[in-house]
Write a protein that holds these residues in place. Structure first.
Motif, short mmCIF file in Angstrom:
data_model
loop_
_atom_site.label_atom_id
_atom_site.label_comp_id
_atom_site.label_asym_id
_atom_site.label_seq_id
_atom_site.Cartn_x
_atom_site.Cartn_y
_atom_site.Cartn_z
N ALA A 32 -1.98 -20.36 -46.72
CA ALA A 32 -1.99 -20.57 -48.17
C ALA A 32 -3.25 -19.96 -48.76
CB ALA A 32 -1.92 -22.05 -48.51
N VAL A 33 -3.12 -19.45 -49.99
CA VAL A 33 -4.25 -18.96 -50.76
C VAL A 33 -4.24 -19.72 -52.08
CG1 VAL A 33 -5.31 -16.99 -51.91
CG2 VAL A 33 -4.16 -16.68 -49.71
N LEU A 34 -5.39 -20.27 -52.45
CA LEU A 34 -5.52 -21.04 -53.67
C LEU A 34 -6.50 -20.33 -54.59
CD1 LEU A 34 -5.57 -23.25 -51.02
CD2 LEU A 34 -4.82 -24.64 -52.93
N TYR A 35 -6.14 -20.24 -55.87
CA TYR A 35 -6.97 -19.50 -56.83
C TYR A 35 -6.90 -20.17 -58.19
CZ TYR A 35 -8.89 -15.36 -59.25
OH TYR A 35 -9.67 -14.48 -59.98
N ARG A 36 -8.06 -20.50 -58.70
CA ARG A 36 -8.17 -21.14 -60.01
C ARG A 36 -7.29 -22.38 -60.14
NH1 ARG A 36 -8.34 -15.60 -63.74
NH2 ARG A 36 -10.45 -14.97 -63.10
N GLY A 37 -7.29 -23.18 -59.07
CA GLY A 37 -6.59 -24.45 -59.11
C GLY A 37 -5.12 -24.40 -58.79
N GLU A 38 -4.58 -23.24 -58.47
CA GLU A 38 -3.16 -23.11 -58.15
C GLU A 38 -2.97 -22.54 -56.75
OE1 GLU A 38 -0.84 -24.21 -60.14
OE2 GLU A 38 -2.23 -24.71 -61.76
N THR A 39 -1.91 -23.00 -56.08
CA THR A 39 -1.54 -22.40 -54.80
C THR A 39 -0.71 -21.16 -55.11
OG1 THR A 39 -1.51 -24.57 -53.70
CG2 THR A 39 -0.37 -22.75 -52.59
N VAL A 40 -1.32 -20.00 -55.02
CA VAL A 40 -0.64 -18.76 -55.44
C VAL A 40 0.11 -18.10 -54.29
CG1 VAL A 40 -2.22 -18.34 -57.35
CG2 VAL A 40 -2.77 -17.42 -55.09
N ILE A 41 -0.27 -18.45 -53.05
CA ILE A 41 0.45 -17.95 -51.86
C ILE A 41 0.62 -19.13 -50.91
CG2 ILE A 41 0.35 -16.45 -49.83
CD1 ILE A 41 -1.31 -14.48 -51.48
N ARG A 42 1.83 -19.29 -50.39
CA ARG A 42 2.09 -20.36 -49.41
C ARG A 42 3.30 -19.93 -48.59
NH1 ARG A 42 5.55 -24.78 -49.45
NH2 ARG A 42 4.86 -26.69 -48.41
N ARG A 43 3.08 -19.63 -47.32
CA ARG A 43 4.17 -19.16 -46.47
C ARG A 43 4.08 -19.76 -45.08
NH1 ARG A 43 5.60 -12.83 -47.88
NH2 ARG A 43 5.74 -13.12 -50.16
N GLN A 44 5.24 -19.90 -44.46
CA GLN A 44 5.33 -20.40 -43.09
C GLN A 44 6.15 -19.40 -42.27
OE1 GLN A 44 6.60 -22.56 -45.71
NE2 GLN A 44 4.50 -23.24 -46.02
N ILE A 45 5.71 -19.14 -41.06
CA ILE A 45 6.44 -18.29 -40.12
C ILE A 45 6.68 -19.10 -38.85
CG2 ILE A 45 6.55 -16.03 -39.01
CD1 ILE A 45 4.14 -15.20 -40.76
N ASN A 46 7.93 -19.45 -38.61
CA ASN A 46 8.32 -20.27 -37.45
C ASN A 46 7.80 -21.70 -37.52
OD1 ASN A 46 9.73 -18.14 -36.43
ND2 ASN A 46 8.41 -17.79 -34.65
N TYR A 47 7.33 -22.12 -38.67
CA TYR A 47 6.92 -23.50 -38.88
C TYR A 47 7.55 -24.00 -40.18
CZ TYR A 47 3.37 -23.20 -35.21
OH TYR A 47 2.73 -23.06 -34.00
N ALA A 48 7.76 -25.31 -40.25
CA ALA A 48 8.28 -25.93 -41.48
C ALA A 48 7.11 -26.22 -42.43
CB ALA A 48 9.03 -27.22 -41.14
N PRO A 49 7.40 -26.34 -43.73
CA PRO A 49 6.32 -26.56 -44.70
C PRO A 49 5.49 -27.81 -44.43
CG PRO A 49 8.33 -25.90 -45.82
CD PRO A 49 8.70 -26.13 -44.39
#
Length: 387
Positions: A32-49
C-alpha cells in the motif's frame, strides 16, 4: 494529481513483485502507498486483503511509539539508566578478548533506542554465542509447553555479558525487547494491554497483536523461510520458530516488543499513516507533533554511524528503533532527510515521510528474505506519485 500516474506506479510496483515471484523469491505480496491521508495504492498478489502477517522486527517501530507515549507522560527518560526501571541491569559485564570486565558506564534508555547498548541477538561471536545458548534453551522449552515471561526473559538476558561497552558502537540486538520490559514496568501493565489501549484500539488496528485468535486463524499466512536449494523456489515452509517466539496461535508469555507482532496490510498502514501525519490518526492523536519530529533525526554520533553494518540501510542513520534517511548519494534511492521506518525478518518493509504526508507498507512472509535492490525499485516507484 493525475490518477493515471498513480495507476502506472501501482502497475510498476506489482510488476516488480511479480518478477520476484517468478524468480522464486517470494510466494506473494501485499502493498500500500498512502499520500495526503488517503490510501492511493493497495494491492495483493496471492494474498487476501485481510490476511494476517508476522511482521517480526516491524514490531520495533510500534514499541518506539509506545515508549514515546510514556516519555510524553514523564514516565520514561532517555538519559536515565536502564537499571532504574529494570534493576537486574545495574551491574553489567562486557565480554572482551581479555575476558569479562565491568561495563565502563551504565546502559541508559537512549542506548536501547539507538541499539548501542551492547545487548546482542543470538550470534556466532562470543557474546552472541552466550545469547544463542539462552535462546536455544528457551525455544526448546516452548516446544515442550513451558514459556518464559517478558520480565523473566529480560532477567536472564541481564545475566549474559554485553558485546561492548554501552555507547561504544551500533549493533542490532535485543534492546527493543528489553525496552518492552521497561515499558511494562513504567506503565504497570503487560505490553499487550498497553499497546491495545494506547495504539491499536484508537487507530482501529483490529487484527494486530501478539497472537491470532482462533476465529481469525484461517486468515493467518503460512510462514516460509529462505531455502538453500536454489532451484525453482528459493523458499520453503518454515520448520520452526526463533527468538523465543511461539506459533502465535495463543497468548504468549513473552510479548516480544522487538519481533512478536502480527498485523495486516490495512492495520499497519493505519499505523504508518499516523506517523506520516506527525502522530495524528484519522480520529485520534497518538503522539504529539514535536515527539514525532524527533523520529526524523538519527540518534547516532558520527563514530557510531560508521559501525552500522547492515547493507540495506546504507545512506541511513538510526534512532528510535528505526532507520532514518541521511545521505541520498549513499542510499541510492528516492527520499529525503527525515524519512524513517524499518523492516522485518520475513521481508515486510515500511517507511513514513511526514514532510510529504507519505507512507509505503509492504507485507511479505519469507524468513531470512533479503533483496535491497527490489526495495529500492519499489521505493523509487512509490515516490514517483509525490507532487
Amino acid at each position: 494529481m493525475q490518477m493515471n500516474r498513480i495507476d502506472r506506479a501501482a502497475d510498476c510496483m506489482e510488476e516488480i513483485l511479480r518478477q520476484e515471484m517468478q524468480s522464486g523469491g517470494v510466494p506473494g505480496a501485499s502493498f500500500a502507498v498512502l499520500y495526503r491521508g488517503e490510501t492511493v495504492i493497495r494491492r495483493q498478489i496471492n494474498y487476501a486483503p485481510d490476511d494476517i502477517f508476522r511482521v517480526y522486527s516491524m514490531s520495533k517501530p510500534i514499541t518506539a511509539v509506545a515508549a514515546h507515549i510514556l516519555w510524553e507522560r514523564g514516565k520514561l527518560d532517555w538519559n536515565t539508566p536502564l537499571s532504574y526501571y529494570l534493576p537486574e541491569f545495574e551491574h553489567m559485564n562486557v565480554l572482551t578478548e581479555e575476558g569479562l570486565v565491568p561495563a565502563a558506564r551504565p546502559i541508559d534508555l537512549i542506548d536501547l533506542l539507538r541499539m548501542t547498548s551492547g545487548i546482542v541477538y543470538p550470534d556466532t561471536d562470543p557474546a552472541g554465542k552466550e545469547m544463542d545458548e539462552l535462546f536455544g534453551r528457551i525455544q526448546k522449552e516452548i516446544t515442550q509447553g513451558k514459556q518464559t515471561s517478558t520480565q523473566e526473559l529480560c532477567r536472564l538476558i541481564a545475566e549474559r555479558p554485553l558485546a561492548f561497552h554501552p555507547g561504544e558502537r551500533w549493533r542490532y540486538g535485543l534492546s527493543c525487547d528489553v525496552m518492552g520490559a521497561a515499558i511494562e514496568k513504567a506503565a504497570d501493565q503487560p505490553l499487550s494491554e498497553f499497546y491495545e489501549k494506547e495504539i491499536f484500539r484508537p487507530l482501529g488496528m483490529e487484527d494486530t497483536g501478539f497472537y491470532v485468535p482462533e476465529e481469525k486463524q484461517d486468515r493467518f499466512t503460512t510462514l516460509y523461510e529462505v531455502s538453500e536449494n536454489m532451484g525453482a523456489l528459493r523458499y520453503k515452509e518454515a520448520a520452526g520458530r526463533h527468538l523465543c517466539l511461539t506459533e502465535c496461535l495463543t497468548p504468549p508469555a513473552f510479548e516480544s516488543g522487538g519481533a512478536g507482532i502480527v498485523s495486516t496490510l490495512d492495520d499497519y498502514s493505519k499505523f504508518a499513516d499516523m506517523l506520516a501525519h506527525y502522530g495524528k490518526g484519522k480520529d485520534c492523536r497518538i503522539l504529539g507533533r514535536k515527539t514525532v519530529e524527533s523520529f526524523e533525526h538519527g540518534q547516532l554520533s558520527e563514530a557510531q554511524k560508521k559501525t552500522i553494518y547492515f547493507d540495506q540501510i546504507r545512506g541511513f542513520t538510526y534512532g528510535n528503533f528505526m532507520r532514518v534517511y541521511d545521505d541520498r548519494t549513499e542510499a541510492a534511492c528516492s527520499g529525503n532527510e527525515g524519512e524513517f521506518g524499518w523492516d522485518g525478518w520475513t521481508g515486510p518493509y515500511f517507511m513514513a515521510n511526514p514532510k510529504e504526508e507519505f507512507a509505503f507498507v509492504l507485507m511479505l512472509q519469507v524468513g531470512g528474505y533479503y533483496n535491497p535492490q527490489m526495495i529500492r525499485r519499489l521505493r523509487n516507484t512509490a515516490y514517483s506519485i509525490v507532487e
